[in-house]
Scaffold this active site. Structure first.
Site, PDB file in Angstrom:
ATOM      1  CE  LYS A 112      -3.883  -2.292   0.788  1.00  0.00           C
ATOM      2  NZ  LYS A 112      -3.691  -3.582   0.655  1.00  0.00           N
TER       3      LYS A 112
HETATM    4  C1  LIG Z   1      -4.072  -4.786   0.167  1.00  0.00           C
HETATM    5  C2  LIG Z   1      -3.453  -5.883   0.259  1.00  0.00           C
HETATM    6  C3  LIG Z   1      -3.725  -6.918  -0.791  1.00  0.00           C
HETATM    7  C4  LIG Z   1      -4.699  -7.028  -1.796  1.00  0.00           C
HETATM    8  O1  LIG Z   1      -4.917  -5.993  -2.760  1.00  0.00           O
HETATM    9  P1  LIG Z   1      -5.788  -5.269  -3.599  1.00  0.00           P
HETATM   10  O2  LIG Z   1      -5.301  -4.230  -4.258  1.00  0.00           O
HETATM   11  O3  LIG Z   1      -6.834  -5.031  -2.399  1.00  0.00           O
HETATM   12  O4  LIG Z   1      -6.400  -6.623  -4.353  1.00  0.00           O
HETATM   13  C5  LIG Z   1      -2.741  -7.981  -0.800  1.00  0.00           C
HETATM   14  N1  LIG Z   1      -1.818  -8.144   0.185  1.00  0.00           N
HETATM   15  C6  LIG Z   1      -1.637  -7.200   1.238  1.00  0.00           C
HETATM   16  C7  LIG Z   1      -0.384  -7.389   1.947  1.00  0.00           C
HETATM   17  C8  LIG Z   1      -2.163  -6.048   1.098  1.00  0.00           C
HETATM   18  O5  LIG Z   1      -1.956  -5.028   2.136  1.00  0.00           O
END
Ligand SMILES: *Cc1c(COP(=O)(O)O)cnc(C)c1O
Length: 496
Positions: A112
């Site tokens: 993120k």
């Molecule tokens: C948010 C997240 C995901 C999923 O990503 P999306 O864009 O919501 O599909 C997968 N792994 C981790 C560690 C995340 O923080």
């Protein structure tokens, strides 16, 4: 040709990129989508000589048309700097017959950070460009990782406040500690009694509440979103797929134009949608492999053409993927419906009311670039263990869902394309689940002892993000019912 953004639910809505970033979600509840996806205007060979920041500019300039070169370069320089613990920003690690694209070298050790490091810059630039006088209130529902990354990005950014809602019992201990210790006078963190979908639904309803928006406006505030529905998150996520491809090219692992597969551990469908947009921009991609955990709504959707969220919500070891309504899928649905906002809006209404919709056969044709896969908790644990044993490489449970799905896919199809696996979190963020896999006898120890033990086992130093919270005091302790979210917001903003 400049890119404008339309709503997936109302064809008459047209905004610029900066307006789409400011608004987050369209007023009709739809998501903003580019009116066309421009092709990369530099060759992949040219891009392979560029560093991360330069590739970021080349990709983002195409989709954020109303940002000037100077504005965009300054956003990029502010975001992708020494906050990342490696100059490469997103290193590749060769293991288990694939390349793990490590997207967790930012401040909060989850992918993120890739988008949320730059979103505050894009948002404040967009506010200035559009002569916004109000303070911007970022409202975010989190399944664990977005919350901290958004808090870290927006903390003490002038002209902004950030309010994060997380499911009180639905995130890891480390994730919770990371959030509730967040500093910054403009930061607010709230646990809700409910799961992530409750938090996300609550936030969406608040965004759609026009009376509330008017009340905020009268007090000098307006909402925006840091969730992956914001185009300002999606666009920066396209960058690392292009960058990773060009690194493989520069290192001679692939020939120019050679197609690769990309496996993405998926929750809200943002990260994999970014990979799809990269393909649409001209990146040579064979299959986009969508990996789900036990909450395998997407796997079933790709298999059957029916999206059905009416099922048990399962808490897994990959909590950031414990999601039954994948918001960003709407952008793909709109696309495969021939960019028909009416048809898309109808399907979303069915989802909202009955929790289920079916797509037509013609629409299913539009999904041919995607393959769905899923892995349960036991399989994920086994994968962490055997990659550790074979390659001395420790991956987190989200990444392990993708690695498991990749192994099954190769076994089932024999497809031997060079493969990128999006590695979305540091194993230090999920030490207990990781330790259950690699040294179960020690998995009962307290969180920071586990971090130290993981360091011994993996030879990877404990990241600063973990060291920071070892002794940090708890600064946020609000917990509320999901019906109380609006009241909590008004209280924080001191509006009565
Ligand atoms: C948010 C997240 C995901 C999923 O990503 P999306 O864009 O919501 O599909 C997968 N792994 C981790 C560690 C995340 O923080």
């Amino acid at each position: 040709m400049p890119v404008y953004y339309h709503s997936t639910r109302d064809a008459s809505v047209t905004v610029t990129a900066s307006q789409a970033i400011l608004q987050g979600l369209s007023k009709d509840g739809g998501l903003f989508v580019p009116d066309h996806i421009p092709a990369l205007d530099k060759s992949l060979t040219e891009l392979s000589a560029f560093d991360y920041q330069e590739v970021a500019y080349e990709v983002m300039k195409l989709l954020l048309s109303d940002f000037t070169e100077e504005e965009l370069k300054s956003c990029i320089a502010g975001a992708y700097d020494s906050k990342f613990d490696t100059e490469e920003i997103v290193p590749l690690h060769d293991a288990d017959g694939a390349y793990f694209l490590e997207l967790f070298h930012g401040r909060t050790i989850a992918f993120k950070d890739m988008a949320l490091s730059i979103l505050p810059y894009l948002m404040t630039t967009a506010a200035a460009k559009n002569h916004v006088q109000n303070d911007i209130v970022i409202l975010t529902a989190t399944s664990g990782d977005t919350g901290k990354a958004a808090l870290a990005g927006f903390a003490d950014v002038p002209g902004t406040k950030i309010i994060v809602f997380y499911p009180k019992n639905g995130v890891s201990a480390i994730q919770e500690k990371q959030m509730v210790t967040q500093k910054g006078d403009n930061t607010f963190v709230v646990g809700i009694h409910g799961n992530f979908d409750d938090a996300q639904t609550g936030v969406k309803e608040i965004f759609a509440n026009e009376a509330l928006a008017a009340r905020l406006n009268a007090s000098g505030f307006q909402f925006s979103s840091a969730n992956s529905i914001n185009i300002g998150r999606l666009v920066p996520q396209i960058v690392y797929y292009v960058y990773a491809y060009t690194r493989l090219l520069a290192q001679g692992k692939i020939a120019c134009g050679e197609e690769i597969n990309i496996v993405v551990p998926t929750g809200n469908f943002g990260n994999i949608l970014a990979a799809y947009y990269a393909k649409e921009m001209g990146l040579p991609v064979h299959k986009l492999i969508c990996a789900s955990n036990d909450n395998k709504v997407l796997y079933d959707f790709f298999a059957t053409g029916t999206y059905d969220k009416n099922r048990e919500f399962i808490l897994t070891t990959s909590p950031s993927m414990d999601i039954l309504v994948s918001s960003n899928l709407e952008r793909l649905i709109y696309k495969i419906a021939g960019e028909d906002a009416v048809q898309n809006a109808e399907l979303m209404k069915q989802l909202n009311q009955g929790g289920v919709y079916h797509i037509t056969d013609t629409m299913r044709e539009g999904l041919k670039d995607f393959v769905g896969g899923c892995a349960d908790v036991a399989e994920t644990t086994r994968t962490i263990r055997h990659i550790y044993e074979n390659d001395h490489y420790v991956i987190d449970p989200h990444t392990a869902v993708a690695a498991s799905v990749h192994e099954q896919y190769v076994r089932d199809t024999g497809d031997d394309h060079v493969t990128l696996i999006a590695s979305t979190a540091s194993p230090y963020k999920f030490t207990r689940s990781v330790m259950e896999a690699i040294d179960p006898a020690r998995a009962g120890e307290e969180d920071f002892a586990l971090a130290d033990h993981l360091c011994e086992l993996s030879d990877v130093p404990v990241p600063a993000a973990i060291e920071e919270i070892r002794t940090a005091p708890v600064l946020h302790d609000t917990v509320c019912e999901k019906e109380e979210m609006t009241d909590v917001i008004l209280r924080f903003l001191q509006i009565d």
